[in-house]
Write a protein that holds these residues in place. Structure first.
Motif, PDB file in Angstrom:
ATOM      1  N   LYS A   6       0.835  -1.207   0.000  1.00 50.89           N
ATOM      2  CA  LYS A   6       0.000   0.000   0.000  1.00 50.89           C
ATOM      3  C   LYS A   6       0.868   1.253   0.000  1.00 50.89           C
ATOM      4  N   ASN A   7       1.949   1.241   0.773  1.00 48.94           N
ATOM      5  CA  ASN A   7       2.840   2.407   0.811  1.00 48.94           C
ATOM      6  C   ASN A   7       3.608   2.559  -0.497  1.00 48.94           C
ATOM      7  N   LYS A   8       3.952   1.441  -1.116  1.00 48.98           N
ATOM      8  CA  LYS A   8       4.665   1.483  -2.391  1.00 48.98           C
ATOM      9  C   LYS A   8       3.758   2.053  -3.478  1.00 48.98           C
ATOM     10  N   ILE A   9       2.505   1.633  -3.488  1.00 52.19           N
ATOM     11  CA  ILE A   9       1.540   2.161  -4.460  1.00 52.19           C
ATOM     12  C   ILE A   9       1.393   3.666  -4.260  1.00 52.19           C
ATOM     13  N   LYS A  10       1.241   4.075  -3.026  1.00 52.65           N
ATOM     14  CA  LYS A  10       1.086   5.503  -2.725  1.00 52.65           C
ATOM     15  C   LYS A  10       2.319   6.290  -3.174  1.00 52.65           C
ATOM     16  N   SER A  11       3.501   5.781  -2.896  1.00 52.56           N
ATOM     17  CA  SER A  11       4.734   6.474  -3.278  1.00 52.56           C
ATOM     18  C   SER A  11       4.844   6.626  -4.789  1.00 52.56           C
ATOM     19  N   ILE A  12       4.553   5.557  -5.514  1.00 56.45           N
ATOM     20  CA  ILE A  12       4.633   5.621  -6.979  1.00 56.45           C
ATOM     21  C   ILE A  12       3.578   6.588  -7.518  1.00 56.45           C
ATOM     22  N   LYS A  41      -7.065  -0.843   4.244  1.00 55.82           N
ATOM     23  CA  LYS A  41      -8.352  -1.224   4.830  1.00 55.82           C
ATOM     24  C   LYS A  41      -9.177  -2.088   3.879  1.00 55.82           C
ATOM     25  N   THR A  42      -8.658  -2.277   2.667  1.00 54.76           N
ATOM     26  CA  THR A  42      -9.298  -3.129   1.670  1.00 54.76           C
ATOM     27  C   THR A  42      -8.307  -4.208   1.260  1.00 54.76           C
ATOM     28  N   VAL A  43      -8.781  -5.430   1.165  1.00 56.50           N
ATOM     29  CA  VAL A  43      -7.926  -6.512   0.698  1.00 56.50           C
ATOM     30  C   VAL A  43      -7.655  -6.277  -0.777  1.00 56.50           C
ATOM     31  N   LEU A  44      -6.388  -6.229  -1.138  1.00 58.27           N
ATOM     32  CA  LEU A  44      -5.986  -5.940  -2.515  1.00 58.27           C
ATOM     33  C   LEU A  44      -5.770  -7.249  -3.264  1.00 58.27           C
ATOM     34  N   SER A  45      -6.644  -7.521  -4.218  1.00 58.90           N
ATOM     35  CA  SER A  45      -6.499  -8.739  -5.025  1.00 58.90           C
ATOM     36  C   SER A  45      -5.393  -8.541  -6.048  1.00 58.90           C
ATOM     37  N   TYR A  46      -4.911  -9.636  -6.581  1.00 61.16           N
ATOM     38  CA  TYR A  46      -3.883  -9.558  -7.616  1.00 61.16           C
ATOM     39  C   TYR A  46      -4.425  -8.845  -8.851  1.00 61.16           C
TER      40      TYR A  46
END
Length: 128
Positions: A6-12, A41-46
């Motif tokens: 989640k933090n990596k997605i936010k950073s990118i 807070k949400t399960v991230l599917s592939y």
């Protein structure tokens, strides 16, 4: 300490100068729904991760292996000067152009939505 997906997605997303609203719109979810992804807070599917990678124009592997510290340590082409301006090497011109074009599209979309909302308010409440 390992950084979470989640933090990596936010950073990118932030490096690409995309807003949560833009990401949400591209994913077909609300901004609040997208925010839950970045907050874990949400399960991230592939499948959703693949969609996010596509929007960010990176691979899933890029997201998983993203290391912001290494990114900034290796970004030698940016040099500051005394007035705080940033000079970008020629190699990055195409990337910078793409980022600005994406930002312009997003701003145009936001302007259109604002104008539509203003029109609805004027229609409902009359001119100011």
């Amino acid at each position: 300490m390992a950084t979470s997906i989640k933090n990596k997605i936010k950073s990118i997303r932030e490096l690409k100068n995309y807003t949560q609203e833009y990401m949400a719109d591209q994913l077909g979810v609300t901004q609040a729904g997208y925010s839950k992804i970045e907050k874990g807070k949400t399960v991230l599917s592939y499948v959703k991760l693949v969609e996010i990678a596509r929007i960010l124009d990176v691979s899933v592997e890029d997201i998983i292996s993203f290391d912001s510290q290494r990114y900034f340590n290796n970004f030698n082409n940016v040099k500051g000067n005394n007035n705080g301006s940033i000079l970008i090497n020629q190699d990055n011109n195409e990337t910078l152009k793409t980022l600005y074009e994406d930002k312009i599209k997003l701003l145009e979309k936001l302007l259109k939505k604002t104008e539509e909302e203003l029109y609805r308010y004027k229609k409902k409440f009359g001119p100011i």
